[in-house]
Design an enzyme around this catalytic site. Structure first.
Site, short mmCIF file in Angstrom:
data_model
loop_
_atom_site.label_atom_id
_atom_site.label_comp_id
_atom_site.label_asym_id
_atom_site.label_seq_id
_atom_site.Cartn_x
_atom_site.Cartn_y
_atom_site.Cartn_z
CG ASP A 126 46.68 32.66 -40.54
OD1 ASP A 126 45.89 33.29 -39.77
OD2 ASP A 126 46.22 32.37 -41.59
CG ASP A 144 42.20 31.33 -37.91
OD1 ASP A 144 40.96 32.21 -37.92
OD2 ASP A 144 43.03 31.34 -38.09
#
EC number: 3.4.23.36
Length: 201
Positions: A126, A144
């Protein structure tokens, strides 16, 4: 049998272009930030006053949940997410609207992007971090974003389709009412004409 195979082939061909494109974008973005952020001070690249690119490995699920159970969770979520992706692909094959087809394609593309991370790197990378004053949003990635976009498309498509079906049903109901009223008028007129004819006789 042949029509079914043809439909499966066409669905695979159309969806593959979307899914593969999204996976490539996701993996290239992760590769670039992994390669560049690891050498930055504090493993961070500041873009704006509210947006940073950070070097973060997510060993849990979304938003870092269950990271303390990493040795179990990674294998579990590899299996469960693979099953979910297969089920979503099945739903996509059965989809009857462009909206649902696109929505499932985005969700699958994002899910596959994160699955690749888990399989080859053991965790999901991330890097996008939004924050404002004392509020800090959980770090996420483009995969995401694709999943979120897909869910939004599916929700919008569901309500749009539902509205069309309701309007069509209402139109059919109105037509049935009009036909019933017309039939009633015809019967009434016929009865009146019969009475007039009997009086004339």
């Amino acid at each position: 049998m042949l029509p079914l195979l043809k439909k499966l082939y066409l669905t695979f061909a159309r969806s593959s272009r979307i899914i593969i494109t999204l996976v490539i974008i996701d993996q290239l973005s992760k590769w670039w930030f992994i390669d560049n952020l690891r050498w930055k001070p504090d493993l961070m690249l500041k873009f704006t006053s509210f947006l940073n690119m950070v070097y973060t490995w997510n060993y849990g699920i979304s938003f870092g949940l269950m990271r303390e159970y990493y040795q179990y969770s990674n294998a579990i979520f590899l299996i469960t997410n693979t099953i979910i992706v297969c089920y979503l692909y099945y739903l996509m094959i059965r989809s009857k609207t462009i909206g649902s087809f696109a929505g499932y394609s985005f969700v699958i593309g994002g899910a596959v992007g994160n699955l690749i991370d888990r399989f080859f790197r053991g965790a999901v990378f991330d890097f996008i971090h939004f924050h404002y004053q004392n509020y800090s949003f959980p770090v996420f990635n483009l995969a995401d974003c694709f999943i979120t976009i897909g869910v939004i498309i599916l929700i919008e498509d569901y309500y749009s389709t539902k509205k069309v079906i309701e309007e069509k049903a209402k139109g059919n109901y109105d037509n049935a009412q009009i036909e019933a009223m017309a039939e009633k008028i015809r019967n009434t007129d016929k009865g009146g004409n019969d009475k007039i004819a009997s009086l004339q006789n």
